[in-house]
Motif scaffolding. Structure first.
Motif, PDB file in Angstrom:
ATOM      1  N   LYS A  85       0.823  -1.209   0.000  1.00 11.67           N
ATOM      2  CA  LYS A  85       0.000   0.000   0.000  1.00 11.67           C
ATOM      3  C   LYS A  85       0.859   1.262   0.000  1.00 11.67           C
ATOM      4  N   ILE A  86       1.943   1.238   0.774  1.00 10.84           N
ATOM      5  CA  ILE A  86       2.838   2.399   0.805  1.00 10.84           C
ATOM      6  C   ILE A  86       3.376   2.690  -0.590  1.00 10.84           C
ATOM      7  N   ILE A  87       3.763   1.638  -1.285  1.00  8.46           N
ATOM      8  CA  ILE A  87       4.395   1.802  -2.598  1.00  8.46           C
ATOM      9  C   ILE A  87       3.365   2.123  -3.677  1.00  8.46           C
ATOM     10  N   SER A  88       2.218   1.429  -3.671  1.00 11.01           N
ATOM     11  CA  SER A  88       1.279   1.504  -4.791  1.00 11.01           C
ATOM     12  C   SER A  88       0.361   2.719  -4.736  1.00 11.01           C
ATOM     13  N   GLN A  89       0.233   3.359  -3.572  1.00 10.68           N
ATOM     14  CA  GLN A  89      -0.728   4.463  -3.462  1.00 10.68           C
ATOM     15  C   GLN A  89      -0.415   5.580  -4.445  1.00 10.68           C
ATOM     16  N   TYR A  90       0.873   5.823  -4.676  1.00  8.93           N
ATOM     17  CA  TYR A  90       1.249   6.900  -5.592  1.00  8.93           C
ATOM     18  C   TYR A  90       1.066   6.477  -7.051  1.00  8.93           C
ATOM     19  N   ALA A  91       1.306   5.202  -7.323  1.00  6.48           N
ATOM     20  CA  ALA A  91       1.071   4.703  -8.683  1.00  6.48           C
ATOM     21  C   ALA A  91      -0.409   4.778  -9.026  1.00  6.48           C
ATOM     22  N   GLU A  92      -1.269   4.515  -8.047  1.00  6.61           N
ATOM     23  CA  GLU A  92      -2.714   4.568  -8.287  1.00  6.61           C
ATOM     24  C   GLU A  92      -3.186   5.993  -8.582  1.00  6.61           C
ATOM     25  N   GLU A  93      -2.476   6.996  -8.042  1.00  8.72           N
ATOM     26  CA  GLU A  93      -2.838   8.374  -8.352  1.00  8.72           C
ATOM     27  C   GLU A  93      -2.573   8.692  -9.817  1.00  8.72           C
ATOM     28  N   LEU A  94      -1.542   8.036 -10.376  1.00  4.94           N
ATOM     29  CA  LEU A  94      -1.249   8.225 -11.799  1.00  4.94           C
ATOM     30  C   LEU A  94      -2.130   7.346 -12.680  1.00  4.94           C
ATOM     31  N   PRO A  96      -5.471   4.801 -11.871  1.00  8.15           N
ATOM     32  CA  PRO A  96      -6.359   4.144 -10.910  1.00  8.15           C
ATOM     33  C   PRO A  96      -6.458   2.636 -11.104  1.00  8.15           C
ATOM     34  N   ASN A  97      -6.114   2.149 -12.288  1.00  6.36           N
ATOM     35  CA  ASN A  97      -6.184   0.706 -12.549  1.00  6.36           C
ATOM     36  C   ASN A  97      -4.953  -0.053 -12.040  1.00  6.36           C
ATOM     37  N   CYS A  98      -3.998   0.703 -11.553  1.00  5.97           N
ATOM     38  CA  CYS A  98      -2.758   0.056 -11.085  1.00  5.97           C
ATOM     39  C   CYS A  98      -2.960  -0.410  -9.656  1.00  5.97           C
ATOM     40  N   LYS A  99      -3.083  -1.691  -9.476  1.00  8.52           N
ATOM     41  CA  LYS A  99      -3.288  -2.272  -8.143  1.00  8.52           C
ATOM     42  C   LYS A  99      -2.176  -3.292  -7.866  1.00  8.52           C
ATOM     43  N   PRO A 100      -1.754  -3.391  -6.607  1.00  8.98           N
ATOM     44  CA  PRO A 100      -0.748  -4.420  -6.282  1.00  8.98           C
ATOM     45  C   PRO A 100      -1.341  -5.813  -6.386  1.00  8.98           C
ATOM     46  N   ASN A 101      -0.530  -6.762  -6.802  1.00 11.61           N
ATOM     47  CA  ASN A 101      -0.963  -8.159  -6.937  1.00 11.61           C
ATOM     48  C   ASN A 101      -0.952  -8.829  -5.566  1.00 11.61           C
ATOM     49  N   LEU A 102      -2.040  -8.722  -4.834  1.00  9.10           N
ATOM     50  CA  LEU A 102      -2.127  -9.312  -3.509  1.00  9.10           C
ATOM     51  C   LEU A 102      -2.899 -10.621  -3.511  1.00  9.10           C
ATOM     52  N   GLY A 103      -3.546 -10.954  -4.613  1.00  5.38           N
ATOM     53  CA  GLY A 103      -4.368 -12.154  -4.651  1.00  5.38           C
ATOM     54  C   GLY A 103      -3.668 -13.363  -5.237  1.00  5.38           C
ATOM     55  N   ASN A 104      -2.467 -13.151  -5.795  1.00  6.66           N
ATOM     56  CA  ASN A 104      -1.758 -14.270  -6.397  1.00  6.66           C
ATOM     57  C   ASN A 104      -1.169 -15.181  -5.321  1.00  6.66           C
TER      58      ASN A 104
END
Length: 351
Positions: A85-94, A96-104
């Protein structure tokens, strides 16, 4: 550059057994990829810990991060989600479809040598992050000549390293007196069975280590050539003449070894103790005649052995071997010396 890129979060597992995880031992996590930035292209503050962390010989991570929540981490899922979440929150601002792969499914990375020499995972070095250091022993073949008090403790310590093979030489029976100067506590049935030391010890340590090989014999002129196949030899025998014969052979053939010995004498109602550790690095065959004087040899003839002195002698020998292998530093401040011992205890540390 404000580009969406992928990285990989990596953490050594704290395994309870083959299938169950204990909670993470710390809050640090490793990362493979470029250092993550915020949506303005600046490095994320407050997480940087280290760079270029080798977890094993074939797994290098680019960074390590440290960011501990007040409650800590009770499981790996929470730990990974926290950093993702710390890393991906900024990518999501650029995007919104960019989500970390937490379900794999979790990818379990194992070094090829993880279970090569042990019968179960070395979770201790994973917890301590010393796994890469233990790889220094991966292909080593070690010989232990003499499985008495000190030799049996040497085996105990070596069996917990990732050496490839441990060759044992001894033809003596495991008797009652041996049980009082060797690791463990054998059942009386073992003593009544009059089994060989080598059989008793191999049965115990083969439960843990894959490569224990028995040679139920003394080392003599008929089999001494076998020592050429070993990377290192521990010599722990009492016979002065046999020891000298083996030492001469090892030195002439430039085989690295450590020779150990203890001498315990009675002085009125107390004991005086000497422990000796002699290292030859395998590159100095000039002293093929040995360097033991008559006074030291006479001291060994008392044949008094005490478990803690045997264990100490073995411990010092294995520490010296690990220094030789590059596991421990060899600086003076890190050396085990006789500075903590006053008379009547002496440690001889001879190279």
């Amino acid at each position: 550059d404000k580009q969406i890129k992928w990285g990989v979060l990596v953490a050594p597992l704290n395994l309870k057994n083959e299938y169950l995880l204990d909670p993470p031992t710390d809050h640090v996590i490793n990362f493979i990829g470029e250092f993550p930035c915020d949506n303005e292209g600046n490095r994320i503050h407050g997480i940087s810990l280290g760079e270029n962390i080798d977890l094993s010989s074939n797994l290098r991570t680019n960074y390590s991060f440290s960011n501990k929540p007040p409650e800590g981490f009770t499981n790996y899922y929470d730990k990974f989600v926290h950093y993702a979440k710390i890393i991906s929150q900024y990518a999501e601002e650029l995007d919104p479809n960019c989500k970390p792969n937490l379900g794999n499914p979790i990818t379990m990375f194992e070094s090829p040598d993880t279970l090569k020499n042990f019968k179960y995972h070395d979770t201790n070095s994973l917890r301590a992050r010393t796994y890469r250091l233990n790889e220094k022993f991966n292909e080593m073949k070690v010989g232990i000549i003499g499985l008495g008090g000190t030799g049996s403790y040497i085996l105990d310590f070596i069996a917990k390293t990732n050496v490839s093979e441990i060759h044992l030489y001894d033809d003596d029976v495991f008797c009652s007196h041996n049980s009082f100067r060797a690791p463990g506590a054998p059942e009386v049935e073992i003593l009544n069975g009059q089994i060989l030391k080598i059989d008793y010890l191999e049965n115990i340590y083969s439960r843990m280590h894959q490569g224990i090989i028995k040679h139920p014999t003394k080392v003599n002129s008929d089999n001494i050539e076998e020592l050429k196949g070993y990377d290192f030899v521990f010599l722990s025998i009492d016979s002065i003449s046999v020891r000298k014969h083996i030492l001469d052979y090892l030195k002439v053939n430039e085989i690295a070894f450590i020779d150990v010995g203890i001498g315990i004498n009675q002085q009125e109602d107390q004991l005086s103790v000497m422990a000796r550790i002699s290292l030859n690095k395998g590159n100095d065959p000039s002293e093929a005649n040995g360097n033991f004087n008559n006074e030291i040899d006479e001291l060994y003839k008392s044949n008094i052995q005490i478990a803690e002195i045997n264990a100490l002698n073995a411990c010092l020998a294995v520490i010296k071997w690990k220094q030789f292998c590059g596991f421990y530093t060899n600086s003076q401040s890190n050396c085990v010396t006789n500075s903590f011992c006053g008379e009547p205890f002496k440690i001889m540390n001879d190279e």
